[in-house]
Design an enzyme around this catalytic site. Structure first.
Site, PDB file in Angstrom:
ATOM      1  N   SER A  64       0.672  -1.190   0.337  1.00 50.78           N
ATOM      2  CA  SER A  64      -0.032   0.127   0.013  1.00 50.78           C
ATOM      3  C   SER A  64       0.867   1.177   0.086  1.00 50.78           C
ATOM      4  O   SER A  64       0.331   2.253  -0.269  1.00 50.78           O
ATOM      5  CB  SER A  64      -0.982  -0.091   1.090  1.00 50.78           C
ATOM      6  OG  SER A  64      -1.835  -0.881   0.922  1.00 50.78           O
ATOM      7  N   LYS A  67       0.138   3.535  -3.097  1.00 51.03           N
ATOM      8  CA  LYS A  67      -0.947   4.132  -3.204  1.00 51.03           C
ATOM      9  C   LYS A  67      -0.329   5.737  -3.098  1.00 51.03           C
ATOM     10  O   LYS A  67      -1.060   6.620  -3.486  1.00 51.03           O
ATOM     11  CB  LYS A  67      -2.004   3.795  -1.888  1.00 51.03           C
ATOM     12  CG  LYS A  67      -2.546   2.473  -2.189  1.00 51.03           C
ATOM     13  CD  LYS A  67      -3.525   2.018  -0.926  1.00 51.03           C
ATOM     14  CE  LYS A  67      -4.053   0.755  -1.459  1.00 51.03           C
ATOM     15  NZ  LYS A  67      -4.475  -0.179  -0.149  1.00 51.03           N
ATOM     16  N   TYR A 189      -3.853  -2.326 -10.111  1.00 50.03           N
ATOM     17  CA  TYR A 189      -3.928  -2.316  -8.630  1.00 50.03           C
ATOM     18  C   TYR A 189      -2.769  -3.540  -8.107  1.00 50.03           C
ATOM     19  O   TYR A 189      -1.974  -3.244  -7.457  1.00 50.03           O
ATOM     20  CB  TYR A 189      -5.183  -2.450  -8.231  1.00 50.03           C
ATOM     21  CG  TYR A 189      -5.077  -2.424  -6.514  1.00 50.03           C
ATOM     22  CD1 TYR A 189      -4.888  -1.375  -5.817  1.00 50.03           C
ATOM     23  CD2 TYR A 189      -5.309  -3.608  -5.840  1.00 50.03           C
ATOM     24  CE1 TYR A 189      -4.795  -1.465  -4.379  1.00 50.03           C
ATOM     25  CE2 TYR A 189      -5.354  -3.699  -4.465  1.00 50.03           C
ATOM     26  CZ  TYR A 189      -4.941  -2.470  -3.713  1.00 50.03           C
ATOM     27  OH  TYR A 189      -4.904  -2.803  -2.349  1.00 50.03           O
ATOM     28  N   TYR A 242      -4.446   3.693   7.485  1.00 49.02           N
ATOM     29  CA  TYR A 242      -5.583   3.157   7.958  1.00 49.02           C
ATOM     30  C   TYR A 242      -6.233   3.724   9.126  1.00 49.02           C
ATOM     31  O   TYR A 242      -6.102   4.672   9.389  1.00 49.02           O
ATOM     32  CB  TYR A 242      -5.599   1.426   7.835  1.00 49.02           C
ATOM     33  CG  TYR A 242      -4.481   0.911   6.712  1.00 49.02           C
ATOM     34  CD1 TYR A 242      -4.592   1.299   5.464  1.00 49.02           C
ATOM     35  CD2 TYR A 242      -3.518   0.333   7.211  1.00 49.02           C
ATOM     36  CE1 TYR A 242      -3.513   0.739   4.570  1.00 49.02           C
ATOM     37  CE2 TYR A 242      -2.261  -0.118   6.249  1.00 49.02           C
ATOM     38  CZ  TYR A 242      -2.316   0.226   5.103  1.00 49.02           C
ATOM     39  OH  TYR A 242      -1.589  -0.344   3.994  1.00 49.02           O
ATOM     40  N   VAL A 260       1.165  -3.561   3.776  1.00 46.82           N
ATOM     41  CA  VAL A 260       1.253  -4.836   4.578  1.00 46.82           C
ATOM     42  C   VAL A 260       2.583  -5.717   4.328  1.00 46.82           C
ATOM     43  O   VAL A 260       2.755  -6.577   5.067  1.00 46.82           O
ATOM     44  CB  VAL A 260       0.106  -5.623   4.205  1.00 46.82           C
ATOM     45  CG1 VAL A 260      -1.129  -5.155   5.052  1.00 46.82           C
ATOM     46  CG2 VAL A 260      -0.224  -5.934   2.977  1.00 46.82           C
TER      47      VAL A 260
END
Ligand code: GLN
Length: 306
Positions: A64, A67, A189, A242, A260
């Site tokens: 992530s 992102k 993705y 998160y 992660v």
């Protein structure tokens, strides 16, 4: 400040705790094979001073953290139009939750949860077409000053087990919020998540975030505008880790983006960017020792935005 001594001290203090807490993310089979006993840290200041310790040169799956870079590419290409289908509020929910997406008509809470990143991926595929994956690699290679690649094995492993991500993409598609075929969007993705980079490369690549948007290698060039860099940092602080973003702001006080795979990128605006990696993650999906290392870094250096 002697940054090398600071990182060496953190490395020495945390190594004895390696492997004692947290678990390597195993819902992606290729990630489950990563040895738990890794710890690395690297930083690069606005003046180009570098410091690193431990496994700082070992490439890992950035997951992530990607992102941050796809959002950057989206903001570059689309400007404010990117926000037509993505909110900018913390979700307070796990990164792969479907709950809010249903009640909020397929508009993700922010670009740093999976649904939000999939929405950004859709816009990138619309804008760049077949050039989306090469375009992302090109941007990252330019930022890192070294060639960056996808780990195809990790991407394939995610595709095999990415049921929740497919569900998120399909749910958004059912609300008319995804323009391209779901298979194309999630393929992009899964590849962005499967980017392989080291702490050194990430600390370098994220350098525009501490330089008001200026390119970390080519000083005169702009990656994003000063205003966009400020906004990226604000989103990292409020949404980058998160449902633990509040705890991160409280304990560390720096804009951060985690993955992660166990990597976390942090920014000290106008000063430096920093990356830490240790694969064992907590229930929120944030690296246990990475979080602790950033906490030690902030308290020992006195560097925080607060
Ligand atoms: N590839 C992971 C997923 O989609 C990324 C999640 C993460 O790093 N938090 O589930």
């Amino acid at each position: 400040m002697d940054f090398q001594a600071l990182l060496d001290g953190i490395n020495a203090d945390l190594r004895p705790q390696l492997g004692k807490e947290g678990r390597v993310a195993c819902y992606i089979p290729a990630l489950a094979r990563v040895p738990i006993s890794k710890f690395g840290m690297a930083l690069r200041t606005c003046d180009g001073v570098e410091a690193a310790c431990g496994d700082s040169a070992a490439p890992f799956s950035i997951q992530s953290v990607s992102k941050l870079f796809t959002l950057t590419l989206g903001m570059r290409l689309l400007g404010d139009a990117l926000w037509e289908r993505i909110h900018r509020e913390p979700s307070g929910n796990p990164f792969n939750s479907l709950l809010q997406l249903e009640s909020e008509q397929g508009v993700p809470r922010n670009p740093f949860i999976n649904a939000g990143a999939i929405a950004v991926a859709d816009r990138l595929v619309s804008t760049l077409g077949a050039n989306a994956k090469p375009g992302l690699l090109e941007m990252l290679s330019s930022l890192a000053g070294e060639a960056i690649f996808f780990d195809d094995e990790v991407a394939a492993s995610e595709a095999e087990t990415g049921f929740r991500n497919l569900a998120l993409a399909n749910l958004m598609k059912s609300f008319g919020k995804i323009d391209n075929p779901v298979a194309t969007v999630v393929d992009f993705y899964f590849h962005q998540c499967a980017l392989r980079m080291s702490c050194r490369q990430l600390a370098c690549a994220a350098g525009y975030l501490c330089r008001d948007g200026a390119h970390p290698q080519e000083g005169g060039n702009e990656v994003v505008s000063e205003r966009q860099a400020r906004r990226l940092n604000a989103l990292m602080l409020t949404c980058g880790t998160y449902d633990a973003a509040g705890e991160f702001a409280y304990r560390i006080g720096l804009p951060c983006k985690s993955g992660v795979g166990g990597g976390i990128v942090a920014v000290v605006p106008d000063t430096l960017t920093l990356c830490v990696w240790s694969p064992a993650v907590d229930a929120s999906g944030n690296s246990v020792l990475g979080t602790r290392a950033l906490e030690l870094f902030a308290s020992r250096s006195g560097l925080s935005i607060f």
